[in-house]
Design an enzyme around this catalytic site. Structure first.
Site, short mmCIF file in Angstrom:
data_model
loop_
_atom_site.label_atom_id
_atom_site.label_comp_id
_atom_site.label_asym_id
_atom_site.label_seq_id
_atom_site.Cartn_x
_atom_site.Cartn_y
_atom_site.Cartn_z
N ALA A 196 5.92 36.05 8.81
CA ALA A 196 5.94 36.86 7.60
C ALA A 196 5.31 36.06 6.46
CB ALA A 196 7.38 37.20 7.25
N GLY A 236 7.60 35.73 12.47
CA GLY A 236 7.26 37.13 12.72
C GLY A 236 6.10 37.28 13.70
N GLU A 293 7.64 37.11 16.95
CA GLU A 293 8.43 38.34 17.16
C GLU A 293 7.54 39.52 17.52
OE1 GLU A 293 10.40 37.62 13.36
OE2 GLU A 293 12.33 37.87 14.37
N GLU A 320 11.93 29.92 11.41
CA GLU A 320 12.47 30.50 10.18
C GLU A 320 13.53 29.63 9.50
OE1 GLU A 320 11.63 32.20 12.82
OE2 GLU A 320 10.92 34.21 12.31
C1 3H9 Z 1 9.24 34.85 9.08
O1 3H9 Z 1 8.32 34.99 9.84
C2 3H9 Z 1 10.37 35.83 8.98
C3 3H9 Z 1 10.41 36.83 10.10
O2 3H9 Z 1 11.21 36.39 11.16
C4 3H9 Z 1 11.05 38.13 9.63
C5 3H9 Z 1 10.22 39.04 8.88
C6 3H9 Z 1 10.90 40.36 8.63
N1 3H9 Z 1 3.42 32.64 4.53
O3 3H9 Z 1 0.11 24.82 6.72
P1 3H9 Z 1 -1.31 25.10 6.43
C7 3H9 Z 1 -0.38 29.23 3.98
S1 3H9 Z 1 9.33 33.54 8.00
C8 3H9 Z 1 2.56 32.46 3.52
O4 3H9 Z 1 -2.01 24.22 5.48
P2 3H9 Z 1 -2.02 24.33 9.08
C9 3H9 Z 1 -0.17 27.82 3.44
O5 3H9 Z 1 0.62 27.86 2.28
C10 3H9 Z 1 7.85 32.62 8.36
N2 3H9 Z 1 1.61 31.51 3.51
O6 3H9 Z 1 -2.20 25.18 7.75
C11 3H9 Z 1 -1.59 27.39 3.19
O7 3H9 Z 1 -1.99 27.97 1.96
P3 3H9 Z 1 -3.01 27.20 0.97
C12 3H9 Z 1 7.98 31.78 9.57
C13 3H9 Z 1 1.54 30.71 4.57
O8 3H9 Z 1 -3.16 24.68 9.93
C14 3H9 Z 1 -2.37 28.05 4.30
O9 3H9 Z 1 -1.55 29.13 4.77
N3 3H9 Z 1 6.76 31.03 9.79
C15 3H9 Z 1 2.41 30.83 5.65
O10 3H9 Z 1 -1.76 22.90 8.76
C16 3H9 Z 1 -2.65 27.13 5.46
O11 3H9 Z 1 -1.41 26.59 5.92
C17 3H9 Z 1 6.65 29.73 9.46
O12 3H9 Z 1 7.58 29.09 9.01
C18 3H9 Z 1 3.39 31.85 5.61
N4 3H9 Z 1 4.25 32.07 6.62
O13 3H9 Z 1 -0.69 24.88 9.73
C19 3H9 Z 1 5.30 29.09 9.71
N5 3H9 Z 1 2.11 29.87 6.56
O14 3H9 Z 1 -4.24 27.01 1.77
C20 3H9 Z 1 4.79 28.43 8.45
C21 3H9 Z 1 1.08 29.18 6.05
O15 3H9 Z 1 -3.12 28.12 -0.18
N6 3H9 Z 1 3.44 27.94 8.60
N7 3H9 Z 1 0.73 29.68 4.85
O16 3H9 Z 1 -2.32 25.90 0.67
C22 3H9 Z 1 3.13 26.80 9.28
O17 3H9 Z 1 3.97 26.17 9.89
C23 3H9 Z 1 1.71 26.30 9.21
O18 3H9 Z 1 1.09 26.89 8.10
C24 3H9 Z 1 0.84 26.61 10.46
C25 3H9 Z 1 -0.64 26.21 10.17
C26 3H9 Z 1 1.35 25.76 11.64
C27 3H9 Z 1 0.87 28.06 10.81
#
Ligand code: 3H9
Length: 692
Positions: A61, A100, A103, A123
């Site tokens: 999400a 998400g 999911e 999450e």
């Molecule tokens: C969820 O899913 C809830 C659901 O269960 C229920 C829903 C109803 N949202 O980390 P990076 C941005 S909760 C918004 O540098 P990498 C990040 O800020 C979510 N933005 O890349 C950055 O922005 P900027 C559960 C996000 O290659 C850019 O993307 N998911 C999100 O080193 C690049 O990110 C997580 O907890 C997000 N969810 O790593 C996963 N994710 O360029 C969180 C990233 O402006 N994400 N951004 O600075 C990660 O762990 C890493 O970003 C990922 C990529 C491994 C995906």
């Protein structure tokens, strides 16, 4: 278009396209609903392949939306439609399928992933739980025990492991192509997770997960709630479980822990190299480290481990021997802990040269001195390095307190000088303070950021001052603690108050760990310049005089018996009573709440001055320093996020109350007063831009 739909024969391709990580924001959700309409209205379709454009399937999400009110369409409804769609959906996962994103894949009839894919439900690391079926569908697919392993700590797994546990069905180099060639009958026969039998209850695994969480993620609400829901999946219907999960997700999404953890997540990303600096950094293949003591050896190992060649300089052959032994010890410990294998250890050794010959530094693009904390020693090392390094090389000092400008003044080109303040152990601690001197060039600063990226560290730029951002705040923390110690609290009461707040250890146990002699030497350095109006508490000096240096001498604020553990030592309380008698202070009892309030307010007040002086460029940088260098609880969002949560006016009230006792120590910082005047939070306060 955030979601595109195309068709080849009887196969539809639905692609999420929301760079950079395909976060599932409102536009993506709306696009998926449209795609579902299109699929359901199409004639002759036999399969839908769901994938993500670019490097991710979907990172979950869009966490940026969590501060805003809910906006439909909602992910659980989308997944329910995918799950019950007449045409079977296949998830073709490349890159990350997290939260998400995972999911969505669980709603599909079949999951196929590339070998490098990362799949998981992280999450809880953002203070929420999976809110679109993860806690109910995953246990049905892989069992309670495995679901707990994935969800409770939020650790993602590789495609190989995901296949092993049954989270995905197969691995393919090109999952989209692999999905489109699947035997459609086989996929059609494959049942949706909703139709799988309920998972068997597993009380033992649930209890083990609870114990693990209490140890690894104490105070955090989301992991406990996730475990409750996974446990529930064995006892209630899917729809009942999904409803309970959704309610918990919505509640946690609005709670302070999630807001704090999201703040840290985004601050960490915002801390990386600013756009205008990109491309100005030096290559980091060959680096010199001067000084192979504990700190220098840790830095050298961190560099070796990321593939740099390291020349480690020492003053004499005895130093060379010790430096070699120090690095070898870290390498051996890393092998023992399974962090690197024998091959990687051997490669590290191959890349290391320890020598007294400064001319060996002639190919280095960066030199980091990590010598004894003395300006004269460091100046002399810089002079020697300058003679041998290429003219364009960056000269960095790992000083924790000393004046980087004074050090740069002795160099013919001070623009190449920066501070790189690592934290011990340097190969483990995440924080890197990059100290920008008066004349530091953008290129030198860019090299600091590039080094942080290479080492996987969180960079924070600090201006020049005694102790930079972190140690300056630490000094006030200790001062407030020592004041309480003299006025009536014991070290163990103070430590317990702070561990109750969420620190892993309190200030006295932490000092015992690092050694009381380090802070003592620093106080002696500051003697000449100390504000004479500021109260000086000498209990720690007495401790050092008594040889109570902490763990290394077996006694410090606590006693450390050979049999292990730590015990309270009444002698320390006696020293405090004696200090109070000399200062004519009447001792009294302090409840834990008041101890916490005083220690936190002292730090917040200092942090506000650090902002006001432009030493830190923004409040979130101070949050990162306190979390990654000093053990401030991540789930509280860092020192100034916490201050904003309780409110700047409440901070000011506390400071004014304490100011009546000591006008110098508790004078409220100007930034706090300004924030209240302007009606803004500390997080909105901006220092002058740090780039020239
Ligand atoms: C969820 O899913 C809830 C659901 O269960 C229920 C829903 C109803 N949202 O980390 P990076 C941005 S909760 C918004 O540098 P990498 C990040 O800020 C979510 N933005 O890349 C950055 O922005 P900027 C559960 C996000 O290659 C850019 O993307 N998911 C999100 O080193 C690049 O990110 C997580 O907890 C997000 N969810 O790593 C996963 N994710 O360029 C969180 C990233 O402006 N994400 N951004 O600075 C990660 O762990 C890493 O970003 C990922 C990529 C491994 C995906």
């Amino acid at each position: 278009m955030s979601v595109t739909v195309s068709r080849e024969g009887s196969v539809a391709f639905v692609t999420v396209n929301n760079p950079p990580v395909n976060a599932i924001g409102r536009a993506v959700r709306a696009g998926l609903m449209d795609a579902l309409d299109a699929v359901e209205n199409a004639v002759g379709l036999s399969l839908v392949v769901l994938s993500g454009a670019g490097r991710c399937f979907a990172a979950g999400a869009d966490a940026k939306e969590f501060d805003a009110p809910l906006q439909g369409p909602h992910l659980p409804d989308i997944i329910a439609r995918i799950e019950t769609c007449d045409v079977p959906w296949v998830a073709a996962v490349t890159g990350a399928a997290l939260g998400g994103g995972c999911e969505l894949a669980l709603g599909c009839r079949y999951r196929i992933a590339s070998p490098s894919a990362q799949i998981g439900l992280p999450e809880v690391t953002l203070g929420v739980i999976p809110g679109a079926g993860g806690t109910q569908r995953l246990p049905r697919l892989v069992g309670i025990k495995t679901a707990l392993e994935l969800i409770a700590t939020g650790k993602a797994v590789s495609a190989g492991r995901a296949e092993e546990i049954g989270l995905i069905d197969s691995v393919a180099d090109d999952p989209v192509e692999g999905a489109s060639r699947l035997d459609i009958e086989m996929v059609e026969r494959g049942r949706s997770i909703a139709s799988l039998p309920q998972p068997a209850a597993n009380a033992k695994a649930v209890e083990a997960a609870r114990a693990l969480i209490r140890k690894k993620m104490p105070h955090q609400i989301a992991p406990e709630r996730a475990i409750d829901l996974i446990e529930k999946s064995a006892h209630v219907s899917l729809s009942e479980g999904l409803a309970a999960e959704r309610a918990a997700f919505l509640e946690l999404r609005e709670a302070s822990q999630s807001s704090a953890l999201r703040h840290v997540f985004f601050s960490e990303r915002a801390a990386r190299m600013p756009e205008p600096l990109r491309g100005q950094d030096a290559a980091l293949e060959v680096i010199t480290v001067a000084g192979g003591g504990t700190m220098g050896a840790g830095i050298a190992y961190a560099l070796l481990n990321k593939g740099s060649e390291v020349t480690l300089l020492e003053a004499d052959m005895d130093g060379v021997e010790k430096a070699n032994a120090n690095v070898e010890k870290i390498i051996a410990a890393s092998v023992k802990r399974g962090l690197i294998d024998e091959g990687a250890a051997e490669a590290c050794c191959q890349r290391l040269m320890v020598t007294t010959d400064y001319s060996a530094a002639s190919q280095s693009t960066l030199a980091i001195e990590a010598a004894f904390e003395s300006l004269a020693v460091k100046q002399s090392i810089f002079a020697d390095l300058e003679m041998h390094l290429p003219k364009s090389a960056v000269l960095a000092t790992n000083t924790s307190y000393l004046d980087v400008d004074a050090l740069a003044a002795g160099v013919s080109d001070p623009s190449r000088v920066i501070g790189l303040h690592f934290f011990a152990p340097a190969h483990i601690m995440k924080l890197l303070e990059i100290v920008r001197g008066e004349n530091t060039s953008d290129a030198a600063l860019a090299t600091g950021f590039a080094l942080a990226k290479r080492l996987g560290k969180i960079p924070v730029v600090s201006g020049v001052c005694d102790g930079f951002i972190g140690n300056r705040i630490l000094a006030r923390y200790r001062e407030a603690a020592d004041t309480l110690l003299m006025e009536g609290a014991t070290p163990w009461e103070i430590d317990a108050a702070m561990t109750g707040f969420g620190y892993v250890m309190g200030p006295y146990e932490a000092q015992d760990l690092s050694g009381l002699d380090i802070a003592h030497a620093n106080r002696r350095r500051q003697d000449a310049e100390r504000d004479p109006e500021r109260r000086y508490i000498s209990i720690a000096d007495r401790m050092v005089a008594l040889g109570r240096l902490g763990r290394k001498t077996g006694v410090g604020w606590y006693r450390y018996p050979d049999s292990g553990g730590k015990v309270e030592d009444p002698i320390v309380a006696e020293l405090a009573v004696e200090a109070a008698r000399l200062a004519k202070v009447e001792r009294k009892e302090y409840p834990a709440d008041e101890i916490r309030e005083r220690l936190l307010m002292a730090m917040i007040n200092e942090a506000a001055d650090i902002l006001g002086e432009g030493i830190a460029r923004q409040a979130s940088d101070i949050d990162l320093v306190t979390i990654h260098g000093y053990g401030f609880p991540r789930w509280r969002g860092g020192l100034l996020h916490y201050a904003d949560r309780i409110g700047v006016d409440s901070v000011l009230n506390s400071l004014m109350r304490f100011e009546t006792e000591d006008r110098v120590a508790w004078r409220p910082g100007q930034v706090i007063v300004d924030c209240i005047g302007r009606g803004i939070a500390l997080s909105e306060w901006r220092a002058a831009p740090f780039l020239k």
